[in-house]
Design a protein around this motif. Sequence first.
Motif, short mmCIF file in Angstrom:
data_model
loop_
_atom_site.label_atom_id
_atom_site.label_comp_id
_atom_site.label_asym_id
_atom_site.label_seq_id
_atom_site.Cartn_x
_atom_site.Cartn_y
_atom_site.Cartn_z
N TYR A 26 -7.32 3.32 3.82
CA TYR A 26 -7.54 2.61 2.56
C TYR A 26 -8.85 1.84 2.63
CZ TYR A 26 -2.64 3.53 1.43
OH TYR A 26 -1.44 4.14 1.16
N THR A 42 0.35 2.27 -5.08
CA THR A 42 0.09 0.94 -4.52
C THR A 42 0.37 -0.10 -5.59
OG1 THR A 42 -1.52 1.60 -2.85
CG2 THR A 42 -1.72 -0.62 -3.71
N LEU A 86 -9.93 0.68 -5.14
CA LEU A 86 -9.20 1.00 -3.90
C LEU A 86 -9.00 2.52 -3.84
CD1 LEU A 86 -7.56 -0.03 -1.40
CD2 LEU A 86 -5.55 -0.03 -2.89
N PRO A 94 -4.42 5.26 -5.06
CA PRO A 94 -5.67 5.40 -4.30
C PRO A 94 -6.05 6.84 -3.97
CG PRO A 94 -4.35 3.60 -3.42
CD PRO A 94 -3.49 4.31 -4.43
N PRO A 109 -0.23 5.68 -0.94
CA PRO A 109 -1.27 6.57 -1.49
C PRO A 109 -1.10 6.87 -2.97
CG PRO A 109 -0.46 7.40 0.61
CD PRO A 109 0.45 6.27 0.22
N LEU A 141 0.81 -1.22 0.00
CA LEU A 141 0.00 0.00 0.00
C LEU A 141 0.85 1.27 0.00
CD1 LEU A 141 -2.69 -1.04 2.64
CD2 LEU A 141 -2.92 -1.06 0.15
N LEU A 154 -8.86 6.20 -0.86
CA LEU A 154 -8.62 6.66 0.50
C LEU A 154 -9.88 7.35 1.03
CD1 LEU A 154 -4.99 8.10 0.31
CD2 LEU A 154 -5.73 6.05 1.51
#
Length: 861
Positions: free
Chosen positions: A115, A34, A108, A99, A31, A29, A110
């Motif tokens: 997440y 990913t 996926l 994300p 931001p 993961l 935020l």
Amino acid sequence: MTQKPQAKFLKDYQPPSHQVDHIDLNFDLSPKKTVVTAKYQLTANDHQTSVELDGVDLKLISLKVNGQAHNEYEVTDTKLIIANLPSKFELEVGTEIAPELNTSLEGLYLSDGAYCTQCEAEGFRKITYFFDRPDVLATYAVTVIGDSSFPYLLSNGNKVDEGTLENGKHFVKWEDPFKKPSYLFALVAGEFDLLVDSFKTKSGRDVKLQIFVDKGNLSKAPHAMESLKKSMKWDEERFDLEYDLDIYMIVAVDFFNMGAMENKGLNVFNSACVLANQETATDRDYHVIESIVGHEYFHNWTGNRVTCRDWFQLSLKEGLTVFRDQEFSSDLGSRALNRIDAVNAMRTHQFAEDAGPMAHPIRPEKVIEMNNFYTVTVYNKGAEVIRMMHTLLGESGFQQGMKLYFERHDGQAVTCDDFVNSMADATGTDLSQFKLWYSQFGTPKLKVRTQYNENQCQYQVEIEQVHAEQDPIQSPLHIPVAIELLDGEGGKIDIEHPEVRQGRVIELKEEIQTFTFSDISEEPTLVLLEDFSAPCILEYDYSTTQLCHIAMFATSDYARWEALQQLYTQQIREYVADQKHEFVLSQELSAVLLSLFDNKPKDLAILAEYITIPNFDTLSAGYAQVPVEALCKAIDELESQIAQLLQGVLKAFYNETQESGSLSATDVAVRALKNRSLYYLSLTGEDVMASLNAQASSANMTNKLGALRSAVNAEHRLADELMDNFDKQWNHDLLVMDKWFALQATKKADACIDNILSLYEHPCFDKSNPNRVRALVGTFARTNPKQFHREDGAGYKLLADLICELNQLNPQNASRIITPLLSFKRFDEKRQGLMKAQLERLSSIENLSDDLFEKIDKALN
């Protein structure tokens, strides 16, 4: 648009080209970047040498076939096409996604730093390349790698491994032993407060229960936990269905397009559908949370263990599960109140959908954007179709059908026909004609004529089925019609007739059918469609006297409520038809309303519903061309007349009745009637300042909002002060502020639209959050007809302007709030022109999403 999106058709369904039994997923993961590695073995179903996998907004970073780099592939905007493949092979695909840039809230993304995934209907293709369709079922093993600042790394199934890694990272591995389609995949990673409990199943297994909420919200999670345990117990007792994993998790997130999602063992919820305490949530919120928690849990069997073959079969899981959550709420609470809720949803929203450009069967025949078919038709009408089967088969027969359904199809992706066939085969009932409900759209009308022969003591009931011209099914449907006969004293007349089931249900199978009841000593009053036994519009020339008789004496609370709704509708239609006369409440209706307080039902919440009139949308459904001003005026006049008539009894009840603030059924019912009383008293000129101030200062949100709603609706001089005080008290809590935004949207004054525009700058408002948008602009467009349908078109422009912004930001949310513009043809010429102009403007915007294109195109064409 240079090229129209292409529709998909049910008739074109083809099985998948390959089988996938298991998939390993690894998430690292970040931001901005990913990395997702998917590894799975494919087996061709028909000597295929190539494969097409779904993928959107993905960066392909690696591709291996049987462990070796493979270069024979093509990447398009929506597909990864790989050529020259053996019939059985292992595929490893590496993708990169961002994300934090994903505002669509699919795939996926935020949510306030955490997440989160949403994969139904077609969001998994935004995570990795795969068969993103419900008929490819596989077991999943998921490894989630994240920074230590994300202590919880969650996915479906049971936790099998965890540990620390270099660079401050850690991992958790999850395995789901039950095969599932990609839409049920879930991943959540973040820092949360955690509520833990357990449930012992009927077979003696201990299941760990966990609810994850944002920091500081732990005190608002216990009601959802209790609702979950009640759901698990109820499903065992009523349907003999036991939970199957070792753990059940719910995560509440702020940014979510839907109410909740039933991902196997890891339900992701909109925080509005989890968080509640009496200071921040209303009694209605508590009910809704219990219902939604139940709904998502019940999906474990009706949706997860048995899922849909294709998305055209969506009502297979949603209609059935809505029926189950309605029964859950009815068994735990008031069956009449829950039935009234369900019928109001049908008449306010579903009947309008059936009459508009987005009309579709509960099993659609074609679709451009699947998200557009998460509708009241698929869900609520789908539930009514299931309920009709339950009515026809009875509880015992229905349970036999459910048992056979699971015996035949556990672990499979199946169709609506498979479900109906299980019901038919288990009970020996011919449901072949009943299946037409799955292909029919439009709301059937039942025209009823009656005749009483005094000499022969016979009572005849003739019922004719009438279907709209555009309805694809003109053949007679199989319709259960529940009835009751009342004598002149209000007593129930027992019905003995070979064609009447359970003493109350007649079955329509022909275009016109006549039922003759013998040994009827006096002309009875006929109660029709009791309990709303079929989703139909009833056309029967009830007199005011007959409806008043039903309202006084019918056996069920629902039937009495229904009679009052028809009486209110009669009064409004008479006024709209001839506005030269002053609005005067009929003497007969007045007498019935007063008598309700002389003989109060035990459940005071039912009494609150009795004195609540139909809303604008429900009433407008009865007009080919909606008389906006006249209808708004008639609603105001009727409420004013009821308020004046009941002023004395409402004031006495309000002042003399106390409640302790608890969540007991008794206190909830008292609050319901006290708030309805205050609503009406605020319209009378009665001095209610003390009551408004006292309730607005209450620590109970139901009472607090009741005061604000009454003041805003009556345009009371205290309204602005109370609203400002609420803002100052609660602007730290966004979910509570959604209630405030919704009240702002209902203001009747012409300044309402300018006020809404100014609220876009409010610190709590965020256009990227679906909850804020639905609370303010969604509520305005749905529930404020006086301002939304203003003759200058300002209401239409307000909605269209926001949709333009949401088109790229969040197409799903844009598509959901556009609905009030779509039925423009039902309004007068001037309003038609203004609404159509906004739709045409929206149709021409650059990069129009498929979600919006489908609805706008259907409305305009």
